[in-house]
Design an enzyme around this catalytic site. Structure first.
Site, PDB file in Angstrom:
ATOM      1  N   TYR A 109      59.617  47.946  27.841  1.00  0.00           N
ATOM      2  CA  TYR A 109      59.960  46.285  27.925  1.00  0.00           C
ATOM      3  C   TYR A 109      58.769  45.902  28.500  1.00  0.00           C
ATOM      4  O   TYR A 109      58.018  46.119  29.051  1.00  0.00           O
ATOM      5  CB  TYR A 109      60.776  45.876  27.971  1.00  0.00           C
ATOM      6  N   GLU A 198      57.097  38.922  23.140  1.00  0.00           N
ATOM      7  CA  GLU A 198      58.592  40.105  23.486  1.00  0.00           C
ATOM      8  C   GLU A 198      57.953  41.397  23.464  1.00  0.00           C
ATOM      9  O   GLU A 198      57.318  41.469  21.374  1.00  0.00           O
ATOM     10  CB  GLU A 198      59.884  39.200  24.318  1.00  0.00           C
TER      11      GLU A 198
END
Length: 219
Positions: A109, A198
């Site tokens: 991530y 993101e």
């Protein structure tokens, strides 16, 4: 303002980030012609809606061949997807994104957002790619690191970048790609006036290459 995944990936590609080859489809009559331009043997079909949780709602599918891809794309176009973010009324799928599938070795991530309280950019990194980052923060906060960097003309320096990617344990080539990616995210924030980028997941494929597999941007 949110944009669709395919739009976010177009911006990432514009700034040199590693993104899989893909196409966007806006109507049924485009499907056959556009998918013929794909070269891989497996494909990921993704509904483009402004809501999380689309995978669990049937909005993300791995397809093994072009004939099945055409069938499944026609089924998905116009479908109502109901997720935890759409409410009970759901959202109609009005566009699709199809990309060449990647063989995933590891998932991570990575995000970058404007921290208005401190006038810095916060980079959030985690080894728990593909997971809801809020859940990771709650259950295993040690698997997340946050690095705040000052906004400056020349962007993040080597030491700042090394701290951002330190949790990933990349090899030399992966570090080089990751460093370039961090600079790209910084540039997008500054030049496109994005408030959040993101990448979840950022993957290493079976060939050892880094790829931004899913992306989200807010402005």
């Amino acid at each position: 303002m949110n944009i669709h995944e395919h739009q976010a990936k177009d911006i990432l590609k514009e700034f040199g980030a590693p993104v899989s080859n893909g196409i966007v489809i806006f109507s049924d009559n485009e499907i056959r012609d556009k998918i013929s331009k794909l070269k891989d043997k497996e494909y990921v079909l993704k509904a483009q809606i402004h809501a999380g949780g689309r995978g669990k709602a049937g909005g993300v599918k791995l397809i093994k061949n072009l004939s099945d891809l055409e069938i499944e794309a026609k089924k998905m176009m116009g479908k109502i997807l109901t997720t935890h973010q759409t409410g009970p009324q759901g959202k109609e799928v009005k566009r699709l994104y199809i990309e060449e599938a990647s063989e995933i070795s590891e998932e991570f991530y990575l995000s970058c957002l404007v921290d208005r309280e401190t006038s810095t950019l916060a980079f959030i990194s985690s080894t728990e790619g593909g997971m809801d980052i809020e859940k990771v923060a709650l259950d295993t906060p040690e698997k997340i690191i946050t690095n705040k960097i000052e906004i400056k003309d020349d962007g993040p320096n080597k030491d700042e970048i090394d701290k951002i990617i330190s949790i990933f344990k990349f090899d030399a080539d992966q570090k080089k790609t990751a460093s370039s990616l961090i600079k790209s995210l910084y540039e997008i924030i500054m030049k496109k006036d994005a408030s959040l980028i993101e990448i979840n997941p950022l993957i290493i494929n079976k060939s050892g290459k880094l790829i931004c597999l899913d992306a989200k941007m807010n402005f």
